[in-house]
Write a protein that holds these residues in place. Sequence first.
Motif, PDB file in Angstrom:
ATOM      1  N   UNK A  27       1.079  -1.204   0.002  1.00 39.19           N
ATOM      2  CA  UNK A  27       0.285   0.313  -0.492  1.00 39.19           C
ATOM      3  C   UNK A  27       0.671   1.056  -0.035  1.00 39.19           C
ATOM      4  N   UNK A  28       1.717   1.091   0.854  1.00 36.53           N
ATOM      5  CA  UNK A  28       2.743   1.970   0.968  1.00 36.53           C
ATOM      6  C   UNK A  28       3.723   2.790  -0.270  1.00 36.53           C
ATOM      7  N   UNK A  29       3.818   1.485  -1.257  1.00 36.62           N
ATOM      8  CA  UNK A  29       4.364   1.465  -2.754  1.00 36.62           C
ATOM      9  C   UNK A  29       5.799   1.035  -2.284  1.00 36.62           C
ATOM     10  N   UNK A  30       6.251  -0.053  -2.019  1.00 36.65           N
ATOM     11  CA  UNK A  30       8.089  -0.519  -0.737  1.00 36.65           C
ATOM     12  C   UNK A  30       7.531  -1.375  -2.239  1.00 36.65           C
ATOM     13  N   UNK A  31       8.670  -2.125  -2.546  1.00 34.67           N
ATOM     14  CA  UNK A  31       9.173  -3.144  -2.767  1.00 34.67           C
ATOM     15  C   UNK A  31       8.684  -4.606  -2.306  1.00 34.67           C
ATOM     16  N   UNK A  32       8.857  -5.483  -2.432  1.00 36.44           N
ATOM     17  CA  UNK A  32       8.406  -7.220  -1.997  1.00 36.44           C
ATOM     18  C   UNK A  32       9.350  -7.217  -0.937  1.00 36.44           C
ATOM     19  N   UNK A  33       8.701  -7.898   0.005  1.00 37.45           N
ATOM     20  CA  UNK A  33       8.854  -7.708   1.890  1.00 37.45           C
ATOM     21  C   UNK A  33       8.757  -8.756   1.533  1.00 37.45           C
ATOM     22  N   UNK A  34       8.404 -10.628   1.690  1.00 39.28           N
ATOM     23  CA  UNK A  34       7.115 -11.177   1.549  1.00 39.28           C
ATOM     24  C   UNK A  34       8.523 -12.394   1.948  1.00 39.28           C
ATOM     25  N   UNK A  35       7.660 -12.928   1.259  1.00 36.06           N
ATOM     26  CA  UNK A  35       8.239 -14.513   1.723  1.00 36.06           C
ATOM     27  C   UNK A  35       9.440 -15.297   0.844  1.00 36.06           C
ATOM     28  N   UNK A  36       9.325 -14.574  -0.365  1.00 38.02           N
ATOM     29  CA  UNK A  36      10.879 -14.596  -1.285  1.00 38.02           C
ATOM     30  C   UNK A  36      11.770 -13.363  -0.187  1.00 38.02           C
ATOM     31  N   UNK A  37      11.856 -12.667   0.019  1.00 40.43           N
ATOM     32  CA  UNK A  37      12.479 -11.779   0.703  1.00 40.43           C
ATOM     33  C   UNK A  37      13.203 -12.015   1.885  1.00 40.43           C
ATOM     34  N   UNK A  38      12.201 -12.366   2.395  1.00 44.40           N
ATOM     35  CA  UNK A  38      12.675 -12.959   3.974  1.00 44.40           C
ATOM     36  C   UNK A  38      13.327 -14.482   3.969  1.00 44.40           C
ATOM     37  N   UNK A  39      12.780 -15.791   3.133  1.00 44.34           N
ATOM     38  CA  UNK A  39      13.946 -16.682   2.659  1.00 44.34           C
ATOM     39  C   UNK A  39      14.776 -16.980   2.293  1.00 44.34           C
ATOM     40  N   UNK A  40      14.901 -15.517   1.766  1.00 40.80           N
ATOM     41  CA  UNK A  40      16.649 -15.366   0.604  1.00 40.80           C
ATOM     42  C   UNK A  40      17.124 -15.042   1.709  1.00 40.80           C
ATOM     43  N   UNK A  41      16.557 -14.007   2.577  1.00 40.85           N
ATOM     44  CA  UNK A  41      17.816 -13.067   3.360  1.00 40.85           C
ATOM     45  C   UNK A  41      18.460 -14.771   4.248  1.00 40.85           C
ATOM     46  N   UNK A  42      17.168 -15.128   4.640  1.00 44.53           N
ATOM     47  CA  UNK A  42      17.526 -16.457   6.045  1.00 44.53           C
ATOM     48  C   UNK A  42      18.822 -17.567   4.982  1.00 44.53           C
ATOM     49  N   UNK A  43      18.493 -17.170   3.784  1.00 45.29           N
ATOM     50  CA  UNK A  43      19.225 -18.825   2.944  1.00 45.29           C
ATOM     51  C   UNK A  43      20.903 -17.860   2.919  1.00 45.29           C
ATOM     52  N   UNK A  44      20.760 -16.671   2.677  1.00 49.13           N
ATOM     53  CA  UNK A  44      21.657 -15.814   2.671  1.00 49.13           C
ATOM     54  C   UNK A  44      22.767 -15.765   3.789  1.00 49.13           C
ATOM     55  N   UNK A  45      22.240 -15.395   5.278  1.00 52.63           N
ATOM     56  CA  UNK A  45      22.775 -14.895   6.414  1.00 52.63           C
ATOM     57  C   UNK A  45      23.644 -16.961   6.912  1.00 52.63           C
ATOM     58  N   UNK A  46      22.996 -17.474   6.860  1.00 57.54           N
ATOM     59  CA  UNK A  46      23.145 -19.188   7.083  1.00 57.54           C
ATOM     60  C   UNK A  46      24.542 -19.458   5.789  1.00 57.54           C
ATOM     61  N   UNK A  47      24.221 -18.896   4.727  1.00 60.88           N
ATOM     62  CA  UNK A  47      25.289 -20.010   4.499  1.00 60.88           C
ATOM     63  C   UNK A  47      26.572 -18.893   4.184  1.00 60.88           C
ATOM     64  N   UNK A  48      26.615 -17.509   5.197  1.00 59.67           N
ATOM     65  CA  UNK A  48      27.513 -16.579   4.912  1.00 59.67           C
ATOM     66  C   UNK A  48      28.370 -17.673   6.268  1.00 59.67           C
ATOM     67  N   UNK A  49      27.421 -18.036   7.509  1.00 57.09           N
ATOM     68  CA  UNK A  49      27.960 -17.996   8.962  1.00 57.09           C
ATOM     69  C   UNK A  49      28.340 -19.419   8.693  1.00 57.09           C
ATOM     70  N   UNK A  50      28.126 -19.708   8.069  1.00 59.43           N
ATOM     71  CA  UNK A  50      28.359 -21.627   7.671  1.00 59.43           C
ATOM     72  C   UNK A  50      29.868 -21.414   7.388  1.00 59.43           C
ATOM     73  N   UNK A  51      29.608 -20.780   6.127  1.00 63.70           N
ATOM     74  CA  UNK A  51      31.040 -20.881   4.932  1.00 63.70           C
ATOM     75  C   UNK A  51      32.317 -20.592   5.936  1.00 63.70           C
ATOM     76  N   UNK A  52      32.230 -19.285   7.241  1.00 65.63           N
ATOM     77  CA  UNK A  52      33.344 -18.614   7.464  1.00 65.63           C
ATOM     78  C   UNK A  52      33.408 -19.587   8.936  1.00 65.63           C
TER      79      UNK A  52
END
Length: 218
Positions: A27-52
Amino acid sequence: MNVTFEMVRSSPEIRTYITQADASLTALGFTEHSFAHVTKCAEVAARILTQLGYTPKEVELARIAAYMHDIGNVVNRHDHAQTGAVMAFRILDNMDCPPEEIATIVTAIGNHDEKTAFPVNPVAAALILADKMDVRANRVREKARAAFDIHDRVNYSVKKHEVTLTEKEICLTLAIDTEVCAVIEYFEIFMDRMLLCRRAAEKLGLHFALVINGQRMA
C-alpha cells in the motif's frame, strides 16, 4: 535448540505477520518484503556464517532472525526494526525459546535498518549483509513503468545478482541496465546500505566489495 528455523517458518502466527506486513508495504509503494525476501535473507545469512565456520547454533539463529526481521512493518514502516524485535521477543518467548537465544535474535532484528543499525554480533552482521544485498528485479511490484520511483528503477534495472564469499571477502556483483537506472541512482539510494555492509563485513573479519557492470566500486 527449543525453537528451530523450521518451527518458525511453519508458524501460522509468524506467517500472518509477514503477509500483513508486506501488504502494508504494498500500500505504501515499497518493493517486495514477503516470503521471497525473508527466505532469501535466511538462506544467505546462514550460508555466510556456515562458510566462515560459525557453529550450527549460530547459523540457525541467523536463519530465524533473517526470516523474522521485517515483521515490525505490520505496525509501521517507521522504527520497524525495533518494533519487530519486540514482537519477536514475545513470539519466541511464548515458544519457550531460551533467553540467550532470544537475545541474539532480537538484537539482530533490532539492528538491521540502516538508520539505526550496527553489526553488534555475528548474527546481526550476517542479517545486515543478507538483507542489504537483496537487490532484484522481481522485488518490484507490478505497476506501469511510468509509475516507478527510484527504488523501483534501481531494483528493476538489475539483470544479474551474485553474492560470493571467500575467506577474506564478501562481494556483491550486479549487472545493471543503465537505460533503466543510472549507476549514480544506485548509489543515491544504496550508499548508506553499502557502508553498513562494509561495517558488517568487518565484524566478520571480511572486506566488502561491490562490482557493478564489471567495475569494482569498493
